[in-house]
Every structure is written in C-alpha cells, then in structure tokens.
Design an enzyme around this catalytic site. Sequence first.
Site, PDB file in Angstrom:
ATOM      1  N   SER A 257      15.410  -9.099  -4.968  1.00 52.27           N
ATOM      2  CA  SER A 257      14.269 -10.005  -4.954  1.00 52.27           C
ATOM      3  C   SER A 257      14.195 -10.705  -3.610  1.00 52.27           C
ATOM      4  CB  SER A 257      14.386 -11.034  -6.073  1.00 52.27           C
ATOM      5  OG  SER A 257      13.426 -12.054  -5.930  1.00 52.27           O
ATOM      6  N   TYR A 270      19.102 -17.771 -10.728  1.00 56.75           N
ATOM      7  CA  TYR A 270      18.576 -16.465 -10.323  1.00 56.75           C
ATOM      8  C   TYR A 270      18.659 -16.295  -8.809  1.00 56.75           C
ATOM      9  CZ  TYR A 270      15.193 -12.701  -9.609  1.00 56.75           C
ATOM     10  OH  TYR A 270      14.586 -11.540  -9.232  1.00 56.75           O
TER      11      TYR A 270
END
Length: 387
Positions: A257, A270
């Site tokens: 990501s 995250y």
Amino acid sequence: MIQKVSCYYISARRCLHGAGENYKEVRGFPGVWPPAASGKIDCALLPAPRLRPGLCDRFSIFRSRLKSNQNMIAQEMDSTWTTTVLLVPCVVLLTAGFFHLYGVIMGLLSKKSVRNKVVVITDALSGLGKECAGVFHKGGARLILCGKNWEKLEELADDLANSSDPTVTFPPKLVLLDFGDTDSMPEAIAEILDCYGCLDIIIFNSSMKVKAPAQTVSLEVDKLLMDNNYFGPVTLAKGVLASMISRRSGHLLLVNSIQGRLAVPFRSTYAASKHAVQAFFDCLRAEVEEYGISVSTISHNFISCSASGAPATSKSLWSLLYTKKPLGVSPDEAAAEIVKTLNNKRKEVVIAPSLPKMAIYARSFFPNVFFAVIGAGVKNASIAAEM
C-alpha cells in the site's frame, strides 16, 4: 559653438536625405562647408545639390529590389507557416502510432517473458489476484495459486482452464496459505517448493486492513494485522530464498500500500505493518542482489473493481489519499503494471493519482505543512461526524 555647428550640420544632412546613397554623394554645396560658426543654415534656402547622372535611377532600382525582397520574405513565411500547420498533425499521429506499436510489442514480449516460468500468487482469490492469475495463465506461466479457501481456489482453477487453450497453458497448482496462521507457514512453504521444485516469481499480494482510532484497536487486532501484512510475507520470503540463491535467479514482488510510504490518520496499525514490510523488502533488495535475485515493490493507493464512480464528498488531503472513487486503481491496471515491473525489473513503483504522489514528496520536503494539512483534515472530519 562647435556643438551648434554640428547640430546645423546634422539638420542640413537630414534635409538632403534621399538625394543620394550616402552623404559623400550629396555634400557638394557651393561655398565653404561647414559654414561659419556663427552662421545658421536654413534648409529651405539651401541650393539644390549637384547629383551625379543616373543617381535617381539607382534609387529606383534599389527600392524595387527592396520591395521584391520583402515580397519574397512574405511568401517564404507563408510557405513555412503552411508547412508547420500540415506537419504538426502528422508528427502527432506518428508519435501516437509509435507508442501504440510499442505497447503492442511490449504486450507480446510480456507474454513470452512469463512462459514456462513458475509464478506464485498469494491471495489469488482477491480481485487483483484473480486478474494476475488470468494474465499469467494466458501467458503460459506455471501458476501456483495460494489462498485461504480450497473450494474457491478450485473454482478459480476451473475458470482459468475453461477460458484458455490447454495446449499452450499449464493447469495451476493450488496451495492453502494463510498468513494469519504462522504455525502453518512451514508446511505451506514446503508444499509450494514441491510443486515444481523451483520458483521464478513470487507476487506477495495478501493484505488486511483496519480503520479506527489508535486507542480503540486492541492488541490482538494489532498482532493479527502484523501477522498478515508483515510476518506472513516475511516468513514466505525467507522460506524460498534458499532455493532462489542456489539457482542464482528469482524475482520477489511485493504489492504494498502507499501507506508503506505515507501514513494517514485512523490507520495506525495498518500503516505500521505496511511500513515494516516495505522496509524489510528494501533491505532484502540490497542483500540478495549479488545472487541475481530481483526485489520490487509496487505501492498503490486503493485497488477497486472500478476506478470510476461518484466523487468523494470530503475534499481534505488525507481523505483523498484513500478515497475509493474515483481515485482507485482497477485490477487490470495494477496487473499490467505488475507485468511491466517484472519485465523491466524496476525496484520501486507507485501506482496512484497525482495528489497522493505529491503528498509523499510533501511529507519528505515540507513535513510541517503536511502535518498541518493532515491535522486540519482530522478536525474537519470530527466536526462533520458531530453534526
């Protein structure tokens, strides 16, 4: 006095302009020149100069030649402009055709580059995993599809077999793999290595997300995210490195990501897991380069089923970083970028719109401005939630 005489001299010369090509031909005044210092020349009373024969004809020829040269220059400019107008569209068309041909050639080469290669795809049941499986299967790769659900893996394998020519493709191998279950990882790694006895490409695609304020996320959730996003890919990479080092070839590609490069609020765990796995593969790249092993990372902002849709209502910077629509990347675009990265062996790729890319540079070069914008976005979100 000398200065005044010079002025009178210049005035007289201007009055006689046009009588000859230069002053030497028209200064034949009667009497003494220049006049006395106290005298003043009246241009109207000056006697006509004595011109040499044919001087007027020479002036006429000169003016006619000048006009013809001007006409020729104008015609050349018109022809140049016409040529430019006609040439620009041709250049544009040729350039577009060149890039189209280049894309077609690269597409054909990409299919040949994966033929007979052993390719492992983790989380093959996701949207990106299925897209990659279809692309590599049609390209003739020997696929090893990994996922958590055996029934869905079988369905995916059947779909691939039905949509391709079995004479030019290989039936995919299936392996149950759950990054969240670290105890089962050694067995899964051994099964992956036993499928073909070697590996050429591994695509680390698995990811788990959570969005919540940091104080509300439990330690168990933190550990679960770290297992799926960090410890799982790291364990798999370490398990297959010995095989790749012995063959002195291989390519590890991490689909990460953009939060491995840039952290935004309410995704603390995250972002931490993505930063960790990004750092691991960055270090690994330098360590295994001497063995002929390539390591690539692709950072995306969001992979959605469709990159188009309704615009987001919130306009703050941090919210636009992860707005699903219309800033998301479609699976086919991400799969095409993966194939391109494998062919070019690029070390790092960012798939994101301009705004998230700008935010990455702003975080590095203008951190105070970036933090101020992020903080303002959080305040605006809190006020909107209360209303």
